[in-house]
Design an enzyme around this catalytic site. Structure first.
Site, PDB file in Angstrom:
ATOM      1  N   TYR A 107       0.800  -1.226   0.000  1.00  0.00           N
ATOM      2  CA  TYR A 107       0.000   0.000   0.000  1.00  0.00           C
ATOM      3  C   TYR A 107       0.835   1.281   0.000  1.00  0.00           C
ATOM      4  CZ  TYR A 107      -3.520  -3.454   1.105  1.00  0.00           C
ATOM      5  OH  TYR A 107      -4.324  -4.558   1.056  1.00  0.00           O
ATOM      6  N   PRO A 120     -11.104  -0.313  -3.003  1.00  0.00           N
ATOM      7  CA  PRO A 120     -12.324  -1.011  -3.415  1.00  0.00           C
ATOM      8  C   PRO A 120     -13.576  -0.151  -3.178  1.00  0.00           C
ATOM      9  CG  PRO A 120     -11.010  -2.328  -1.875  1.00  0.00           C
ATOM     10  CD  PRO A 120     -10.510  -0.924  -1.810  1.00  0.00           C
ATOM     11  N   HIS A 343      -7.584   1.331   1.002  1.00  0.00           N
ATOM     12  CA  HIS A 343      -7.340  -0.051   1.409  1.00  0.00           C
ATOM     13  C   HIS A 343      -6.283  -0.236   2.501  1.00  0.00           C
ATOM     14  CE1 HIS A 343      -7.654  -4.268   0.952  1.00  0.00           C
ATOM     15  NE2 HIS A 343      -7.826  -4.338  -0.339  1.00  0.00           N
ATOM     16  N   SER A 424     -25.101 -28.347  -1.043  1.00  0.00           N
ATOM     17  CA  SER A 424     -25.916 -29.572  -1.151  1.00  0.00           C
ATOM     18  C   SER A 424     -25.106 -30.694  -1.802  1.00  0.00           C
ATOM     19  CB  SER A 424     -27.191 -29.296  -1.952  1.00  0.00           C
ATOM     20  OG  SER A 424     -26.852 -29.116  -3.325  1.00  0.00           O
ATOM     21  N   LYS A 426     -21.993 -31.074  -1.073  1.00  0.00           N
ATOM     22  CA  LYS A 426     -20.881 -31.221  -0.106  1.00  0.00           C
ATOM     23  C   LYS A 426     -19.561 -30.613  -0.641  1.00  0.00           C
ATOM     24  CE  LYS A 426     -23.149 -33.910   2.932  1.00  0.00           C
ATOM     25  NZ  LYS A 426     -24.428 -33.242   2.597  1.00  0.00           N
ATOM     26  N   ILE A 427     -19.723 -29.516  -1.347  1.00  0.00           N
ATOM     27  CA  ILE A 427     -18.560 -28.808  -1.906  1.00  0.00           C
ATOM     28  C   ILE A 427     -18.497 -27.409  -1.291  1.00  0.00           C
ATOM     29  CG2 ILE A 427     -17.683 -27.727  -4.044  1.00  0.00           C
ATOM     30  CD1 ILE A 427     -18.747 -30.116  -5.569  1.00  0.00           C
ATOM     31  N   SER A 428     -17.296 -26.938  -1.026  1.00  0.00           N
ATOM     32  CA  SER A 428     -17.136 -25.576  -0.519  1.00  0.00           C
ATOM     33  C   SER A 428     -17.601 -24.589  -1.598  1.00  0.00           C
ATOM     34  CB  SER A 428     -15.659 -25.332  -0.172  1.00  0.00           C
ATOM     35  OG  SER A 428     -15.286 -24.004  -0.472  1.00  0.00           O
ATOM     36  N   ASP A 430     -16.987 -21.490  -1.980  1.00  0.00           N
ATOM     37  CA  ASP A 430     -15.897 -20.649  -2.467  1.00  0.00           C
ATOM     38  C   ASP A 430     -15.049 -21.405  -3.492  1.00  0.00           C
ATOM     39  OD1 ASP A 430     -14.404 -18.076  -2.131  1.00  0.00           O
ATOM     40  OD2 ASP A 430     -12.792 -19.497  -1.749  1.00  0.00           O
ATOM     41  N   SER A 454      -7.717 -13.714  -2.066  1.00  0.00           N
ATOM     42  CA  SER A 454      -7.302 -13.286  -0.720  1.00  0.00           C
ATOM     43  C   SER A 454      -7.724 -14.321   0.305  1.00  0.00           C
ATOM     44  CB  SER A 454      -7.970 -11.985  -0.307  1.00  0.00           C
ATOM     45  OG  SER A 454      -8.026 -11.099  -1.351  1.00  0.00           O
ATOM     46  N   THR A 465      -3.514 -10.577   5.003  1.00  0.00           N
ATOM     47  CA  THR A 465      -3.920 -11.621   4.056  1.00  0.00           C
ATOM     48  C   THR A 465      -2.719 -12.404   3.524  1.00  0.00           C
ATOM     49  OG1 THR A 465      -3.687 -10.096   2.211  1.00  0.00           O
ATOM     50  CG2 THR A 465      -5.912 -10.353   3.130  1.00  0.00           C
ATOM     51  N   ARG A 504      -9.859 -26.202  -1.354  1.00  0.00           N
ATOM     52  CA  ARG A 504     -10.184 -26.069   0.081  1.00  0.00           C
ATOM     53  C   ARG A 504      -8.949 -26.362   0.938  1.00  0.00           C
ATOM     54  NH1 ARG A 504     -13.289 -22.943   3.176  1.00  0.00           N
ATOM     55  NH2 ARG A 504     -11.825 -23.246   4.837  1.00  0.00           N
ATOM     56  N   SER A 554     -11.467 -12.088  -4.965  1.00  0.00           N
ATOM     57  CA  SER A 554     -11.692 -12.055  -3.527  1.00  0.00           C
ATOM     58  C   SER A 554     -13.153 -12.308  -3.210  1.00  0.00           C
ATOM     59  CB  SER A 554     -11.292 -10.676  -2.996  1.00  0.00           C
ATOM     60  OG  SER A 554     -11.381 -10.672  -1.607  1.00  0.00           O
TER      61      SER A 554
HETATM   62  N1  COA Z   1     -19.969 -29.026   2.283  1.00  0.00           N
HETATM   63  C1  COA Z   1     -20.985 -28.285   2.721  1.00  0.00           C
HETATM   64  N2  COA Z   1     -20.843 -26.995   3.131  1.00  0.00           N
HETATM   65  C2  COA Z   1     -19.617 -26.461   3.067  1.00  0.00           C
HETATM   66  C3  COA Z   1     -18.490 -27.190   2.608  1.00  0.00           C
HETATM   67  C4  COA Z   1     -18.721 -28.540   2.198  1.00  0.00           C
HETATM   68  N3  COA Z   1     -17.718 -29.284   1.749  1.00  0.00           N
HETATM   69  N4  COA Z   1     -17.416 -26.384   2.673  1.00  0.00           N
HETATM   70  C5  COA Z   1     -17.816 -25.213   3.159  1.00  0.00           C
HETATM   71  N5  COA Z   1     -19.134 -25.242   3.404  1.00  0.00           N
HETATM   72  C6  COA Z   1     -19.985 -24.183   3.972  1.00  0.00           C
HETATM   73  C7  COA Z   1     -19.303 -23.500   5.154  1.00  0.00           C
HETATM   74  O1  COA Z   1     -19.612 -24.169   6.358  1.00  0.00           O
HETATM   75  C8  COA Z   1     -19.919 -22.119   5.091  1.00  0.00           C
HETATM   76  O2  COA Z   1     -21.241 -22.189   5.609  1.00  0.00           O
HETATM   77  P1  COA Z   1     -22.127 -20.868   6.029  1.00  0.00           P
HETATM   78  O3  COA Z   1     -22.665 -20.274   4.777  1.00  0.00           O
HETATM   79  O4  COA Z   1     -23.181 -21.440   6.880  1.00  0.00           O
HETATM   80  O5  COA Z   1     -21.199 -19.966   6.750  1.00  0.00           O
HETATM   81  C9  COA Z   1     -20.051 -21.851   3.610  1.00  0.00           C
HETATM   82  O6  COA Z   1     -20.103 -23.146   3.006  1.00  0.00           O
HETATM   83  C10 COA Z   1     -18.918 -21.046   3.022  1.00  0.00           C
HETATM   84  O7  COA Z   1     -17.706 -21.764   3.073  1.00  0.00           O
HETATM   85  P2  COA Z   1     -16.626 -21.643   1.910  1.00  0.00           P
HETATM   86  O8  COA Z   1     -17.300 -21.369   0.637  1.00  0.00           O
HETATM   87  O9  COA Z   1     -15.718 -22.826   1.945  1.00  0.00           O
HETATM   88  O10 COA Z   1     -15.839 -20.319   2.233  1.00  0.00           O
HETATM   89  P3  COA Z   1     -15.320 -19.721   3.604  1.00  0.00           P
HETATM   90  O11 COA Z   1     -16.438 -19.018   4.286  1.00  0.00           O
HETATM   91  O12 COA Z   1     -14.555 -20.719   4.377  1.00  0.00           O
HETATM   92  O13 COA Z   1     -14.350 -18.592   3.037  1.00  0.00           O
HETATM   93  C11 COA Z   1     -12.314 -17.635   2.291  1.00  0.00           C
HETATM   94  C12 COA Z   1     -13.162 -18.895   2.341  1.00  0.00           C
HETATM   95  C13 COA Z   1     -11.012 -17.918   1.605  1.00  0.00           C
HETATM   96  C14 COA Z   1     -13.060 -16.556   1.503  1.00  0.00           C
HETATM   97  C15 COA Z   1     -12.088 -17.158   3.753  1.00  0.00           C
HETATM   98  O14 COA Z   1     -11.365 -18.135   4.458  1.00  0.00           O
HETATM   99  C16 COA Z   1     -11.276 -15.910   3.863  1.00  0.00           C
HETATM  100  O15 COA Z   1     -10.071 -15.950   4.019  1.00  0.00           O
HETATM  101  N6  COA Z   1     -11.951 -14.724   3.802  1.00  0.00           N
HETATM  102  C17 COA Z   1     -11.316 -13.427   3.860  1.00  0.00           C
HETATM  103  C18 COA Z   1     -10.997 -12.927   2.483  1.00  0.00           C
HETATM  104  C19 COA Z   1     -10.657 -11.480   2.490  1.00  0.00           C
HETATM  105  O16 COA Z   1     -10.019 -10.967   3.371  1.00  0.00           O
HETATM  106  N7  COA Z   1     -11.117 -10.789   1.446  1.00  0.00           N
HETATM  107  C20 COA Z   1     -11.027  -9.374   1.334  1.00  0.00           C
HETATM  108  C21 COA Z   1      -9.858  -8.857   0.648  1.00  0.00           C
HETATM  109  S1  COA Z   1     -10.061  -7.122   0.458  1.00  0.00           S
END
Ligand code: COA
Length: 626
Positions: A107, A120, A343, A424, A426-428, A430, A454, A465, A504, A554
């Protein structure tokens, strides 16, 4: 000790549950001191992972060259070990071995304008007012909400946030109000007036490019009510009916070196100095914008995103800002609203948590009566414009207008499903979204690129981060297979599931302080500090490719149906920010018009298709044992 201060139940980053807590001075410090220190990852682990991360983005020949450089760097007793020891010593001596370096490198020493390149914006849903009265009523309520949040900060009653069951560093919350960036010839600095005798009591209001100091506390220390604030805002409005001829705020949009020179020149005049100091010291800025030019519904949100990022140019609202100010809330006469933030002091999640609070607050009905005391007229901040300052403003206008023309931004609301679908399966969610971005990019360019996502390091004291490298060996296998006639749906779905798991795993590694990017940066900065010659590893083309993030992404989740947006970090790249809601996902995608190869709307189109195709694939191919 931590249990005493960390009372909230586990919830993901960015989601704040407001609970009434009593003021306990020192609560914040106690919490902070109980947080673990950021580790320095093991050297050999980072180097192995670096080579793995390079595989999908460079040629086998380049990789083999880099393998040799890594072999040299990692030799027992070699330069890598020496730098690693230096980092470990630094980690023992400091609260966080990275945070100061990161603040400077990412920064304060970054010389491009903060506008588009660093700050942002956030696009809020359109508010349902259509005139000045509505605008001022909403702005008044918004300010009341900000002050309500500020009380939690001042009283140290802000509930601690958790991620994966671990308490998070709350420091950023204490940096976002009453602070401002100051330009410097080589490096900028930040001032903060949140505490102590010089604590700020006013906000800056900007209307028609004219700046006002608005005291937001009564003499008994209570914050002004929305009714009182409305009266004050009306006074401001009525004394600033004409647009200021010299939009002084435009100066803050300039290249940092040019702005630093202009700043010194500006502050030679006593009146100007007092006015600038008042802006810098204020709690935040509230920009009462002129309406945006009318556009069709399908591009409305994209236009608002542009307004938030740069204000629309010197003829629209860009002069209605002080871009060095950490927090600027924007309320336009036509109901378009949002914010832009500088930022350096904070990542998106604390900003959005504040915004969630404020948006909820604006929905509350008025309670109680306002005191009937007469409030003084808000102070107009005056500027004496010399020919030299006028010249600086003109140059800044020209540069800004070029930037405005160059920004290509598309806000896409993906309606077909939200994070519920990947869950649904079982995938993250994000990981699913990141894989969709990989697929979209691969379909557009027939190659994978270095991708930045990030990851929060807030599990550690003063953590900011690190980078999740979303392009992996597994993501490449999946995107290459997706449109291949040689692979069955089952094989493709298995590759997709494997790639999401790999994503993940990288995320978990990153948030636990074991990713590679900040460690490599640390080793490089340690070499500079030790005055040893720069190791070849960092002069390698592969390193430059790895750091050229064509996709800079992000996730910034929010309760409010909003989306954060930011510019690309390379001339031929995309900036992608998203807010996954349960039933839909908000995306903001940016690119530069000056790059013939990128197009934000086209990327949005490919992204939408990727998300839909991936759903069809998973639904067609049941989960097999991977
Ligand atoms: N099966 C079912 N549910 C799942 C799952 C799986 N395999 N994996 C994750 N989930 C659920 C989580 O429990 C969570 O549930 P919620 O909606 O009830 O909270 C949801 O899905 C989201 O999880 P996921 O998508 O894996 O993301 P996360 O919340 O863990 O976030 C990051 C991941 C990387 C975004 C987070 O760790 C992070 O670092 N955030 C900060 C980023 C940041 O600073 N950005 C700004 C920059 S300016």
């Amino acid at each position: 000790m931590l249990a005493l201060v960390a009372r909230a139940t586990a919830r993901p980053c960015g989601l704040l549950k407001q609970m009434p807590l009593n003021k306990i001075t020192g609560r914040f410090q106690l919490h902070q001191e109980a947080l673990p220190h950021l580790p320095v990852p093991p050297l050999q682990q980072t180097l192995d992972r670096y080579l793995l991360a390079l595989q999908p983005i460079i040629s086998p020949e380049e990789l083999s060259h880099t393998q040799q450089l890594v072999a040299e760097f990692r030799k027992p007793g070699g330069v890598g070990e020496r730098l690693q020891k230096g980092l470990e010593r630094r980690a023992k001596k400091t609260e966080n071995w990275l945070s100061d370096w990161w603040l400077k490198t990412a920064y304060l020493e970054y010389r491009l304008p903060v506008v588009v390149h660093s700050s942002p914006g956030v696009v809020l849903p359109k508010q349902d007012f259509l005139d000045r009265q509505g605008q001022l009523r909403f702005a008044a309520k918004l300010i009341e909400g900000i002050l309500d949040f500020k009380t939690m900060i001042d009283n140290e009653t802000l509930p601690v946030e958790y991620m994966g069951g671990k308490p998070l560093c709350m420091n950023q919350y204490y940096q976002i109000l009453s602070s401002c960036r100051i330009p410097g010839p080589k490096r900028d600095s930040i001032v903060n007036y949140a505490k102590g005798k010089k604590q700020s009591r006013h906000i800056t209001v900007v209307h028609n490019f004219q700046f006002f100091e608005l005291d937001v506390y009564n003499s008994d220390g209570s914050p002004l009510t929305a009714d009182q604030l409305f009266i004050q805002l009306e006074k401001i409005w009525n004394t600033s009916l004409q647009t200021n001829k010299e939009p002084i705020g435009i100066l803050t949009t300039n290249h940092r070196n040019s702005w630093a020179k202009a700043y010194n020149n500006l502050l030679k005049d006593k009146t100007n100095k007092e006015s600038v100091r008042a802006i810098e010291k204020s709690i935040c800025t509230v920009c009462l914008d002129a309406p945006m030019p009318r556009v069709s519904d399908d591009i409305y949100k994209s236009r608002v995103a542009a307004q938030m990022l740069h204000g629309g140019g010197s003829r629209l609202n860009s002069g209605n800002r002080w871009f060095d100010k950490t927090l600027q809330f924007i309320v336009a006469e036509d109901g378009s609203c949002g914010l832009v933030y500088e930022h350096a002091p904070s990542e998106g999640p604390p900003i959005v948590a504040l915004l969630d609070h404020v948006v909820e607050f604006t929905k509350k009905p008025e309670t109680g009566k306002s005191p009937t005391v007469h409030l003084p007229m808000p102070k107009k901040l005056r500027f004496n414009i010399t020919p030299e300052i006028k010249n600086d403003i003109e140059k800044a206008k020209q540069n800004l207008n070029i930037m405005v023309e160059d920004l290509d931004i598309k806000v896409m609301v993906f309606h077909q499903f939200g994070k519920g679908f990947p869950k649904s399966e079982k995938i993250s969610p994000d990981a699913f979204i990141q894989l969709a971005l990989q697929l979209a990019y691969y379909r557009m360019y027939s190659r994978a690129c270095a991708t930045y996502e990030s990851a929060s390091l807030r599990m550690f004291r003063l953590g900011r981060t690190d980078t999740i490298r979303s392009t992996s060996v597994d993501s490449l296998k999946f995107v290459q297979s997706m449109d291949s006639p040689d692979k069955s749906d089952q094989e493709k779905a298995d590759l997709l599931r494997r790639a999401t798991q790999a994503h993940r795993e990288y995320t978990d590694m990153a948030i636990r302080g074991n990713a590679i990017d900040r460690h490599l940066l640390g080793l490089k900065l340690q070499a500079i500090e030790d005055l040893v010659s720069m190791p070849e590893l960092f002069m390698d083309t592969a390193y430059a490719v790895a750091m050229h993030f064509n996709l800079s992404t992000s996730q910034v989740p929010a309760k409010t149906d909003c989306v954060m947006c930011f510019g690309p970090v390379v001339p031929d790249g995309y900036g992608v920010c998203y807010n996954p809601m349960e039933e839909h996902i908000n995306f903001a995608i940016s690119a530069f018009n000056s790059c013939a190869d990128t197009n934000a709307a086209r990327m949005a189109h490919y992204l939408e298709k990727a998300l839909l195709d991936m759903r069809i694939l998973l639904q067609a191919a049941p989960k097999s044992k991977l």
